[in-house]
Design an enzyme around this catalytic site. Sequence first.
Site, short mmCIF file in Angstrom:
data_model
loop_
_atom_site.label_atom_id
_atom_site.label_comp_id
_atom_site.label_asym_id
_atom_site.label_seq_id
_atom_site.Cartn_x
_atom_site.Cartn_y
_atom_site.Cartn_z
N SER A 7 30.88 60.63 79.95
CA SER A 7 30.25 61.67 79.14
C SER A 7 31.10 61.95 77.90
CB SER A 7 30.11 62.96 79.95
OG SER A 7 29.73 64.01 79.08
N HIS A 30 27.00 58.42 78.41
CA HIS A 30 26.26 59.65 78.71
C HIS A 30 26.38 60.63 77.54
CE1 HIS A 30 24.43 62.43 81.67
NE2 HIS A 30 25.21 63.37 81.14
N ASP A 32 25.25 64.33 76.24
CA ASP A 32 24.74 65.63 76.67
C ASP A 32 24.15 66.39 75.50
OD1 ASP A 32 25.38 65.80 79.53
OD2 ASP A 32 27.45 65.58 78.85
N MET A 34 22.38 69.74 74.32
CA MET A 34 22.19 71.14 74.75
C MET A 34 21.69 71.97 73.58
SD MET A 34 25.62 71.74 77.00
CE MET A 34 26.38 70.42 77.95
N HIS A 63 21.01 62.91 78.29
CA HIS A 63 20.75 64.00 79.23
C HIS A 63 20.31 65.23 78.44
CE1 HIS A 63 22.72 66.84 82.48
NE2 HIS A 63 21.41 66.98 82.42
N MET A 65 19.44 68.81 78.09
CA MET A 65 19.50 70.15 78.68
C MET A 65 18.90 71.11 77.66
SD MET A 65 23.24 69.70 80.37
CE MET A 65 23.55 68.30 79.31
N MET A 134 22.65 67.50 89.58
CA MET A 134 23.77 68.19 88.94
C MET A 134 24.70 68.75 90.00
SD MET A 134 23.55 67.86 85.68
CE MET A 134 24.95 68.92 85.28
N ASP A 169 26.41 64.34 88.27
CA ASP A 169 27.03 64.75 87.01
C ASP A 169 27.66 66.12 87.19
OD1 ASP A 169 27.63 65.28 84.34
OD2 ASP A 169 25.54 65.39 83.68
#
Length: 213
Positions: A7, A30, A32, A34, A63, A65, A134, A169
């Site tokens: 990540s 990965h 993330d 957000m 990913h 979010m 998660m 994760d």
Amino acid sequence: MTIISPSILSADFANLERDIKAVETADWLHIDVMDGHFVPNITIGVPVVKSIKKVTKLPLDVHLMIENPEKYVEAFALAGADIITFHFEAVKDVKKIIDLIKSFNIKAGMSIKPKTSPDEVLEYLKYLDLLLVMTVEPGFGGQSFMHDCAQKIPLIKEYAPKDLIIQVDGGINADTARICTELGANSLVAGNYIYNSVNIKSAINSLRSLSAS
Ligand code: DX5
Ligand code: ZN
């Protein structure tokens, strides 16, 4: 073989290319995303994913979010995402967003937060390429692994088609990775464990050597 997905949330964003090259021996990268609404943090958006695509051959494991993920699937797919994982808790029509992601010929993943029961998602496993469990509350790197969450894996594995990728994760290190792979996970996301290690390659290898049961 276990799929290792470092990540980049734990990378130095001022030296992102250098820190991406540092994990080239992994399987995926990965990313993330957000939005400050679905989770209380803001990170990376479409332009950054587009730039990352130009500097690495690693498949981009994005990913999301974010709220209303269906609105952004096309943009992330066109930016170069190879896997798009949305949150079950953020969508109304699960099947619709899975079909949308697959229409770009990329892998469709769905993630569940710690408080979401695996029973709620069993009916969707047959449509997915990946289910992300998660093992921390999403939002930040460097949190402690929640053991209860990993206990969802066996039920998911029992109901999953053979080729479903079961990813974990949050708080993954050599010890927690072993727990997860023994329970049936075959993809590991790790941020702090990989980026804070003295030898990044050995950290990746230490995770990779664990194979799913
Ligand atoms: C947390 C993110 C994770 C995070 C993991 O919400 O989804 O991908 O970067 O970081 P570590 O491995 O440090 O817990
Ligand atoms: Zn993540």
